[in-house]
Design a protein around this motif. Structure first.
Motif, PDB file in Angstrom:
ATOM      1  N   ALA A 126      50.356  25.515  25.724  1.00 49.38           N
ATOM      2  CA  ALA A 126      51.157  25.551  26.956  1.00 49.38           C
ATOM      3  C   ALA A 126      51.523  24.107  27.322  1.00 49.38           C
ATOM      4  N   PRO A 127      52.600  23.910  28.081  1.00 45.88           N
ATOM      5  CA  PRO A 127      53.029  22.554  28.449  1.00 45.88           C
ATOM      6  C   PRO A 127      51.983  21.744  29.217  1.00 45.88           C
ATOM      7  N   GLU A 128      51.002  22.390  29.860  1.00 50.57           N
ATOM      8  CA  GLU A 128      49.985  21.664  30.628  1.00 50.57           C
ATOM      9  C   GLU A 128      48.945  20.967  29.733  1.00 50.57           C
ATOM     10  N   SER A 129      48.980  21.206  28.444  1.00 54.33           N
ATOM     11  CA  SER A 129      48.030  20.570  27.520  1.00 54.33           C
ATOM     12  C   SER A 129      48.286  19.074  27.479  1.00 54.33           C
ATOM     13  N   ASN A 130      47.213  18.291  27.285  1.00 51.26           N
ATOM     14  CA  ASN A 130      47.407  16.839  27.214  1.00 51.26           C
ATOM     15  C   ASN A 130      46.465  16.204  26.198  1.00 51.26           C
ATOM     16  N   VAL A 186      39.740  10.040  20.777  1.00 49.23           N
ATOM     17  CA  VAL A 186      40.875  10.930  20.998  1.00 49.23           C
ATOM     18  C   VAL A 186      40.347  12.119  21.796  1.00 49.23           C
ATOM     19  N   SER A 187      40.856  12.326  22.994  1.00 47.20           N
ATOM     20  CA  SER A 187      40.383  13.427  23.829  1.00 47.20           C
ATOM     21  C   SER A 187      41.561  14.331  24.206  1.00 47.20           C
ATOM     22  N   TRP A 188      41.274  15.601  24.383  1.00 46.84           N
ATOM     23  CA  TRP A 188      42.319  16.560  24.704  1.00 46.84           C
ATOM     24  C   TRP A 188      41.815  17.623  25.663  1.00 46.84           C
ATOM     25  N   ARG A 189      42.793  18.238  26.292  1.00 50.62           N
ATOM     26  CA  ARG A 189      42.577  19.421  27.123  1.00 50.62           C
ATOM     27  C   ARG A 189      43.725  20.344  26.792  1.00 50.62           C
ATOM     28  N   THR A 190      43.410  21.472  26.155  1.00 52.24           N
ATOM     29  CA  THR A 190      44.467  22.398  25.758  1.00 52.24           C
ATOM     30  C   THR A 190      44.442  23.634  26.645  1.00 52.24           C
ATOM     31  N   LYS A 191      45.622  24.165  26.843  1.00 52.24           N
ATOM     32  CA  LYS A 191      45.770  25.452  27.519  1.00 52.24           C
ATOM     33  C   LYS A 191      46.590  26.309  26.557  1.00 52.24           C
ATOM     34  N   SER A 192      46.024  27.445  26.146  1.00 50.45           N
ATOM     35  CA  SER A 192      46.741  28.279  25.179  1.00 50.45           C
ATOM     36  C   SER A 192      47.919  28.968  25.874  1.00 50.45           C
TER      37      SER A 192
END
Length: 190
Positions: A64-68, A121-127
């Motif tokens: 989803a676009p909210e992923s960073n 490298v860190s991430w937060r994903t929203k499917s």
């Protein structure tokens, strides 16, 4: 005063039904699709000779676009060979979901003239569609091995968790305990 014969059955059912609800919630949360780490460039835990100009991570599901995505520098390797510990500032110029057809990868363009050292490298994903959140981190180094004291708590080169994973685990354990307690109440009165 004698106990009524159906009372133990009712008490067992009163405990078992919420236990089943908790168990089903925990199992459902396990089955919901999430965007999980698949691969990265540079590879997770890799030692590269020169700082990359970009970092890309591929995930298992559409994002989803909210992923960073962010990349930070925490150790700089000095020309003398000693390590200088940094504050973990971001080295990203621009990041976002790659515009490929699958929308399963995120990329980050890094600042030019980066130093040798350790990069997180860190991430937060929203499917996309399901809205489930996963977050994680990995690392790569430039011109040096990763210090063992920094990475030992990761249990590998990639660390990843589901958002509110403790609640899911609590629901599973709580559901099982309540079901067992209800069955024990039911059996003990027979």
């Amino acid at each position: 005063m004698r106990e009524q014969p159906g009372r133990h059955l009712i008490a067992g059912v009163v405990v078992i039904l919420p236990g089943l609800a908790l168990l089903l919630f925990g199992v459902w949360d396990l089955l919901v699709p999430r965007a999980r780490f698949v691969s990265s460039n540079p590879p997770a835990g890799a030692i590269v000779t020169e700082p990359p100009s970009s970092v890309t991570i591929t995930f298992s599901n559409k994002l989803a676009p909210e992923s960073n995505l962010d990349v930070t520098s925490t150790i700089r390797l000095l020309p003398s060979g000693e390590s200088e510990y940094l504050d973990g500032s971001s080295v990203v110029r621009k990041s976002g979901i790659d515009g490929d057809a699958s929308d399963k990868s995120m990329g980050a363009d890094l600042r030019p003239d980066l130093h040798k050292g350790l990069y997180w490298v860190s991430w937060r994903t929203k499917s996309d569609g399901w809205g489930t959140i996963t977050y994680g981190k990995t690392y790569f180094t430039v011109g040096m091995p990763a210090p063992e004291n920094i990475t030992r708590d990761m249990d590998g080169a990639v660390w990843e968790r589901n958002y509110q994973w403790r609640r899911r685990r609590g629901a599973l354990v709580g559901g099982i305990v309540m079901i067992l307690l209800g069955l024990l109440m039911w059996k003990s009165k027979q």
